[in-house]
Design an enzyme around this catalytic site. Structure first.
Site, PDB file in Angstrom:
ATOM      1  N   ASP A   1       0.866  -1.178   0.000  1.00  0.00           N
ATOM      2  CA  ASP A   1       0.000   0.000   0.000  1.00  0.00           C
ATOM      3  C   ASP A   1       0.901   1.226   0.000  1.00  0.00           C
ATOM      4  O   ASP A   1       1.436   1.622   1.030  1.00  0.00           O
ATOM      5  CB  ASP A   1      -0.904  -0.032   1.240  1.00  0.00           C
TER       6      ASP A   1
ATOM      7  N   GLY B   1       1.197   4.978  -0.244  1.00  0.00           N
ATOM      8  CA  GLY B   1       0.450   6.220  -0.130  1.00  0.00           C
ATOM      9  C   GLY B   1       1.317   7.428  -0.409  1.00  0.00           C
ATOM     10  O   GLY B   1       2.430   7.322  -0.930  1.00  0.00           O
TER      11      GLY B   1
ATOM     12  N   LYS C   1       3.235   0.833   3.157  1.00  0.00           N
ATOM     13  CA  LYS C   1       2.955  -0.288   4.049  1.00  0.00           C
ATOM     14  C   LYS C   1       3.107  -1.591   3.272  1.00  0.00           C
ATOM     15  O   LYS C   1       2.619  -1.713   2.146  1.00  0.00           O
ATOM     16  CB  LYS C   1       1.533  -0.204   4.611  1.00  0.00           C
TER      17      LYS C   1
ATOM     18  N   TYR D   1     -19.188   3.415 -10.940  1.00  0.00           N
ATOM     19  CA  TYR D   1     -18.419   4.638 -10.705  1.00  0.00           C
ATOM     20  C   TYR D   1     -18.265   5.374 -12.025  1.00  0.00           C
ATOM     21  O   TYR D   1     -17.902   4.774 -13.043  1.00  0.00           O
ATOM     22  CB  TYR D   1     -17.046   4.288 -10.116  1.00  0.00           C
TER      23      TYR D   1
ATOM     24  N   GLY E   1      -8.894   5.482  -7.319  1.00  0.00           N
ATOM     25  CA  GLY E   1      -7.662   5.011  -6.691  1.00  0.00           C
ATOM     26  C   GLY E   1      -7.745   3.568  -6.226  1.00  0.00           C
ATOM     27  O   GLY E   1      -8.770   3.123  -5.704  1.00  0.00           O
TER      28      GLY E   1
ATOM     29  N   ASP F   1      -6.340   2.357  -3.706  1.00  0.00           N
ATOM     30  CA  ASP F   1      -6.479   2.274  -2.254  1.00  0.00           C
ATOM     31  C   ASP F   1      -7.942   2.298  -1.834  1.00  0.00           C
ATOM     32  O   ASP F   1      -8.332   1.600  -0.889  1.00  0.00           O
ATOM     33  CB  ASP F   1      -5.701   3.401  -1.571  1.00  0.00           C
ATOM     34  N   ARG F   2      -8.764   3.077  -2.543  1.00  0.00           N
ATOM     35  CA  ARG F   2     -10.200   3.096  -2.220  1.00  0.00           C
ATOM     36  C   ARG F   2     -10.824   1.742  -2.527  1.00  0.00           C
ATOM     37  O   ARG F   2     -11.590   1.201  -1.720  1.00  0.00           O
ATOM     38  CB  ARG F   2     -10.920   4.191  -3.007  1.00  0.00           C
TER      39      ARG F   2
ATOM     40  N   THR G   1      -3.894  11.711   3.584  1.00  0.00           N
ATOM     41  CA  THR G   1      -3.663  13.054   3.060  1.00  0.00           C
ATOM     42  C   THR G   1      -4.995  13.712   2.727  1.00  0.00           C
ATOM     43  O   THR G   1      -5.228  14.884   3.029  1.00  0.00           O
ATOM     44  CB  THR G   1      -2.766  12.993   1.811  1.00  0.00           C
TER      45      THR G   1
ATOM     46  N   THR H   1      -5.807  32.512  18.335  1.00  0.00           N
ATOM     47  CA  THR H   1      -5.781  32.180  16.906  1.00  0.00           C
ATOM     48  C   THR H   1      -5.380  30.727  16.699  1.00  0.00           C
ATOM     49  O   THR H   1      -6.009  29.986  15.931  1.00  0.00           O
ATOM     50  CB  THR H   1      -4.804  33.107  16.160  1.00  0.00           C
TER      51      THR H   1
END
Length: 239
Positions: free
Chosen positions: A6, A8, A13, A85, A92, A94-95, A118, A171
């Site tokens: 994986d 990213g 990973k 889709y 992606g 990963d999805r 991210t 702030t």
């Protein structure tokens, strides 16, 4: 043995599976080419499957592809989940792998799959019809960096810790509360809305910020940092 990777935007990973059992896992920064290859030389595997949404020019990956065949699943692959889709070419890996991992972890369930990296993805898996739809939002660090980048005076916040309560008193604390609580409200809002439409909805989270977010939400999601790896392993077994 199947090696699942994986890759990213900030971490790589690795997971070594024997059937459905994750025997070994390792996490590296993508620029650590020699460390990655030293570790790869220490293990044995029969097949390799990869999801790569990070850099396309990582030296370690180029070297690995020169040595072995690597399968990279996409929206056109044989998958253990149904989905429609509209822009398959930009979907992606990963999805896709996270969806497949979620139904392996929570079979025959309605699931909100949240990948907090991210960017944060929120994807709905329906127990009868598979992937229904999902959204993509800026991740934790991206929100802090955007406020600093697109304004003149707002600082770059490096600490994400927030005190109890909903409002900041400076702030810096206002930015911290705005980002962290904003993500919590976002997640809980999606879960509340989808729970009204899909019975017994469950939530599973993965990604670098998953533990941080899960500790602060009332919905008590299951956190699985190896969800994408588990999904890749599921995909590999049906190719």
């Amino acid at each position: 043995m199947i090696l699942c990777i994986d890759c990213g935007n900030t971490r790589v990973k690795f997971g070594l599976f024997e059937k459905n059992d994750l025997k070994v896992n390792k996490v590296f920064s993508p620029e650590k080419t020699e460390e990655i290859f030293d570790w790869l030389d220490s293990i044995e595997f029969d097949d390799c499957i990869l999801s790569n949404v990070g850099s396309k020019n990582t030296e370690w990956l180029d070297r690995l592809k020169d040595e072995i065949d690597i399968y990279e699943p996409d929206a056109y692959s044989n998958l253990p989940i149904k989905f429609k889709y509209g822009s398959k070419d930009s979907l992606g890996g990963d999805r896709i792998a996270a969806w497949c991992g979620s139904i392996q972890q929570m079979p025959k369930s309605n699931i909100l799959v949240v990948n907090a990296g991210t960017c944060i993805t929120y994807d709905l898996i329906e127990k009868e019809n598979g992937f229904i739809g999902g959204n993509i939002a800026p991740g934790l660090n991206m929100r802090f960096r955007a406020m600093n980048h697109f304004t003149v005076r707002l600082p770059l916040i490096k600490s994400h810790q927030v005190n109890p309560g909903s409002l900041g008193t400076s702030t810096e604390s206002a930015m911290q509360h705005g980002v962290v609580n904003g993500i919590i409200y976002e997640l809980e809002g999606y879960f509340r809305e989808l729970s009204s439409q899909y019975s017994d909805l469950k939530c599973i989270m993965t990604g670098g910020d998953a533990d941080f977010i899960a500790q602060r939400t009332t919905i008590k999601p299951l956190v699985d940092q190896f969800l994408v790896l588990r999904g890749l392993n599921e995909i590999a077994h049906i190719q």
